[in-house]
Design a protein around this motif. Structure first.
Motif, short mmCIF file in Angstrom:
data_model
loop_
_atom_site.label_atom_id
_atom_site.label_comp_id
_atom_site.label_asym_id
_atom_site.label_seq_id
_atom_site.Cartn_x
_atom_site.Cartn_y
_atom_site.Cartn_z
N ALA A 77 0.82 -1.22 0.00
CA ALA A 77 0.00 0.00 0.00
C ALA A 77 0.85 1.26 0.00
CB ALA A 77 -0.93 -0.01 1.21
N SER A 78 2.04 1.19 0.58
CA SER A 78 2.85 2.40 0.69
C SER A 78 4.29 2.20 0.25
CB SER A 78 2.85 2.91 2.14
OG SER A 78 3.43 1.96 3.01
N GLY A 79 4.65 0.99 -0.19
CA GLY A 79 6.03 0.72 -0.56
C GLY A 79 6.11 -0.08 -1.85
N ILE A 80 7.16 -0.88 -1.97
CA ILE A 80 7.39 -1.65 -3.19
C ILE A 80 6.48 -2.88 -3.25
CG2 ILE A 80 9.09 -3.02 -4.45
CD1 ILE A 80 11.19 -1.00 -3.61
N GLY A 81 6.45 -3.60 -2.15
CA GLY A 81 5.49 -4.69 -2.02
C GLY A 81 5.68 -5.88 -2.94
N GLU A 82 6.89 -6.14 -3.39
CA GLU A 82 7.11 -7.25 -4.32
C GLU A 82 7.43 -8.56 -3.62
OE1 GLU A 82 8.93 -4.36 -7.84
OE2 GLU A 82 10.13 -6.04 -7.10
N ILE A 83 8.00 -8.49 -2.42
CA ILE A 83 8.37 -9.70 -1.68
C ILE A 83 7.51 -9.81 -0.43
CG2 ILE A 83 10.18 -10.62 -0.17
CD1 ILE A 83 12.20 -10.08 -2.30
N LEU A 84 7.04 -11.01 -0.18
CA LEU A 84 6.27 -11.31 1.01
C LEU A 84 7.13 -12.18 1.92
CD1 LEU A 84 2.93 -12.21 -0.81
CD2 LEU A 84 3.59 -9.99 0.14
N LEU A 85 7.58 -11.62 3.04
CA LEU A 85 8.43 -12.35 3.96
C LEU A 85 7.59 -13.22 4.89
CD1 LEU A 85 10.95 -9.55 5.01
CD2 LEU A 85 11.32 -11.36 3.34
N PRO A 86 8.15 -14.33 5.37
CA PRO A 86 7.43 -15.13 6.36
C PRO A 86 7.12 -14.29 7.60
CG PRO A 86 9.37 -16.30 5.54
CD PRO A 86 9.47 -14.91 5.03
N LYS A 140 8.04 -15.30 -0.47
CA LYS A 140 7.35 -15.41 -1.75
C LYS A 140 7.50 -14.10 -2.52
CE LYS A 140 5.73 -19.49 -0.70
NZ LYS A 140 6.28 -20.70 -1.37
N VAL A 141 7.48 -14.22 -3.84
CA VAL A 141 7.50 -13.03 -4.69
C VAL A 141 6.11 -12.84 -5.29
CG1 VAL A 141 8.51 -11.96 -6.73
CG2 VAL A 141 9.95 -13.34 -5.22
N ASP A 142 5.56 -11.65 -5.12
CA ASP A 142 4.28 -11.30 -5.74
C ASP A 142 4.55 -10.98 -7.21
OD1 ASP A 142 1.95 -10.08 -6.67
OD2 ASP A 142 1.48 -9.18 -4.73
N GLU A 143 4.34 -11.97 -8.06
CA GLU A 143 4.70 -11.84 -9.47
C GLU A 143 3.93 -10.71 -10.15
OE1 GLU A 143 5.22 -14.62 -13.48
OE2 GLU A 143 4.53 -15.51 -11.58
N ASP A 144 2.64 -10.62 -9.85
CA ASP A 144 1.82 -9.58 -10.49
C ASP A 144 2.28 -8.18 -10.07
OD1 ASP A 144 0.34 -11.51 -11.74
OD2 ASP A 144 -1.24 -11.55 -10.22
N ARG A 145 2.54 -8.01 -8.77
CA ARG A 145 2.97 -6.70 -8.29
C ARG A 145 4.33 -6.34 -8.88
NH1 ARG A 145 1.61 -2.84 -4.39
NH2 ARG A 145 3.17 -1.18 -4.58
N SER A 146 5.22 -7.33 -8.94
CA SER A 146 6.54 -7.07 -9.48
C SER A 146 6.47 -6.64 -10.94
CB SER A 146 7.41 -8.33 -9.35
OG SER A 146 8.71 -8.09 -9.82
N TYR A 147 5.62 -7.33 -11.74
CA TYR A 147 5.51 -6.94 -13.15
C TYR A 147 4.82 -5.59 -13.30
CZ TYR A 147 4.66 -6.93 -18.11
OH TYR A 147 4.66 -6.56 -19.43
N GLU A 148 3.84 -5.34 -12.46
CA GLU A 148 3.16 -4.04 -12.51
C GLU A 148 4.14 -2.90 -12.25
OE1 GLU A 148 -0.42 -1.64 -10.11
OE2 GLU A 148 0.24 -3.62 -9.45
#
Length: 458
Positions: free
Chosen positions: A301-310, A390-398
């Motif tokens: 919501a306020s940053g890069i948001g491409e990686i989801l850490l455990p 995990k990598v949020d593939e959709d967010r990363s490509y966006e």
């Protein structure tokens, strides 16, 4: 209590104490300077191994009887296995250049050897701390040798944790090999790449750092034993110098050699400084990875948001639902502490005077702390952070498609000037450059993805 004496007078020690006056004075003089010797298991074993080797070398040249050498070796075996460690009460960072440390071992080993032989107090074969356990040695060669060999003993577990991290990074690279992302320089969008390339680069970084640290560790298998006080070997029995390296190798189970130039071996601390520096570099490499993960995992919501850490624990006592990147931050803090200890080693290494370095106890404590931190931290970082992210593939490509990183794919065809104009229009209209490119018929969404994938060179 019972009384023990040295050249300065008489002291009281517990009735059951195996140590004597030198140990008691050292413990009192340096009280509060940090953990006692028994807190460092690899050093305890290394000193026991050094004393065991010296006893065998002295036996081979006829300076100790077989019975005496066997008893000393048996006492050292017990120490190696963890017995009598409560008798080691001198702080490691003591201020006598290691003399109190050396005498703590000499006194305990001598007392235990006499118990093993069951000798009367006036028996002619009775072992003494200075004349028998310390025979052929000085604090100045025995203690730095044990510090070096303690690092060698500690190395396999540290290296195992580092290899675990490398393997997990490589696996994460394979898992994310096709996921497009924005390559960033100066924290700005630069060129397209994949997450597989990112994690592969991280694995290579840690692997190189580990390789250099291992080279430094191997250099610690060269020790100053046989030099006695300053490198001349004065005070050692005839033939002892030729026997000690073989006895050390037998005692430890790997090849150990003595310094080619004993005077260099006695006075120089560059081996400690080199090992510490490579541990610092390994820690810094991991901290760099950790810092990247903190940024890449900043919330969507306020940053890069491409990686989801455990999510390993709640992140706040007041902000409900917040989850912090605690494992990457722990890795960064480990690096900070390791680098602080490296400064201690560096300062102590350059402060040696004349024929020896008096500050090896401080270097030892710093080196052992560095190794303990990395031994604990590397597998935690691998298991509790990298393995489960995990990598949020959709967010990363966006993020990539909306960034100016896509401009690089047009440079060869359109030229820098045309592309700069497209980028300026995108900025003015607050629209993605990819959208402007599609509007002008340069390529559609499917073509853009294919071109970006090709541009990564993956």
């Amino acid at each position: 209590m019972r009384q023990v004496s040295d050249s300065l007078g008489t002291l009281d020690v517990p009735e059951t104490a195996l140590y004597g006056a030198n140990t008691a004075r050292g413990a009192e003089n340096f009280r509060g300077l940090g953990p006692a010797l028994a807190a460092y298991p690899y050093f305890m074993r290394a000193m026991a191994g050094v004393k065991r080797a010296a006893a065998r070398a002295n036996q081979r040249v006829g300076a100790l009887s077989e019975r005496q050498a066997d008893a000393i070796a048996a006492a050292c075996d017990e120490l190696w296995d963890g017995a009598h460690w409560d008798q080691f009460i001198v702080p490691l960072a003591e201020g006598s250049g290691g003399t109190s440390t050396n005498m703590n071992f000499n006194e305990v080993i001598a007392a235990r050897a006499n118990q093993i032989m069951a000798l009367a107090p006036d028996a002619p074969e009775r072992v003494t701390a200075n004349d028998h356990v310390n025979l052929g040695q000085s604090t100045n060669d025995a203690v730095p040798s044990a510090i070096k060999l303690a690092c060698v003993l500690a190395w396999p577990v540290l290296a195992e944790g580092a290899h675990r991290l490398i393997n997990v990074l490589e696996a994460k690279g394979r898992e994310t090999s096709d996921i497009l992302r924005t390559g960033r320089t100066c924290m700005q969008a630069a060129q397209p790449m994949t997450y597989g390339q990112l994690f592969g680069g991280y694995a290579s970084l840690v692997s190189r750092a580990l390789h250099e640290a291992e080279r430094a560790m191997q250099g610690l298998c060269v020790v100053p034993m046989g030099g006695t006080a300053i490198g001349t070997g004065l005070g050692a029995p005839e033939g002892y110098g030729a026997e000690i390296s073989g006895a050390l190798s037998e005692s430890f189970g790997f090849t150990i050699s003595c310094a080619g130039n004993a005077f260099d071996g006695m006075q120089a601390a560059d081996g400690f400084a080199r090992m510490s520096a490579e541990l610092r570099n390994l820690a810094a490499a991991c901290a760099k990875i950790a810092a990247d993960l903190v940024i890449l995992s900043s919330d969507g919501a306020s940053g890069i948001g491409e990686i989801l850490l455990p999510a390993v624990q709640p992140g706040s006592s007041i902000m409900a639902g917040k989850v912090n990147p605690v494992m990457p931050m722990a890795m960064q803090q480990i690096s900070m502490m390791v680098q602080g200890q490296d400064l201690t080693v560096s300062l102590a290494a350059q402060a040696g005077q004349m024929e020896i370095n008096h500050f090896e106890p401080a270097m030892a404590q710093a080196l052992f702390t560095q190794m303990e931190l990395l031994t604990a931290g590397l597998p935690l970082f691998a298991g509790k952070c990298i393995a489960g992210l995990k990598v949020d593939e959709d967010r990363s490509y966006e993020n990539l498609a909306k960034s100016f990183a896509v401009s690089t794919v047009f440079l060869r065809e359109l030229g820098y000037g045309k592309v700069a104009g497209l980028a300026k229009r995108a900025q003015t209209e607050a629209r993605p450059l990819s959208e402007i490119a599609a509007e002008e018929g340069l390529l559609d969404a499917a073509q853009l993805r294919a071109v970006l994938q090709d541009a990564t060179g993956a």
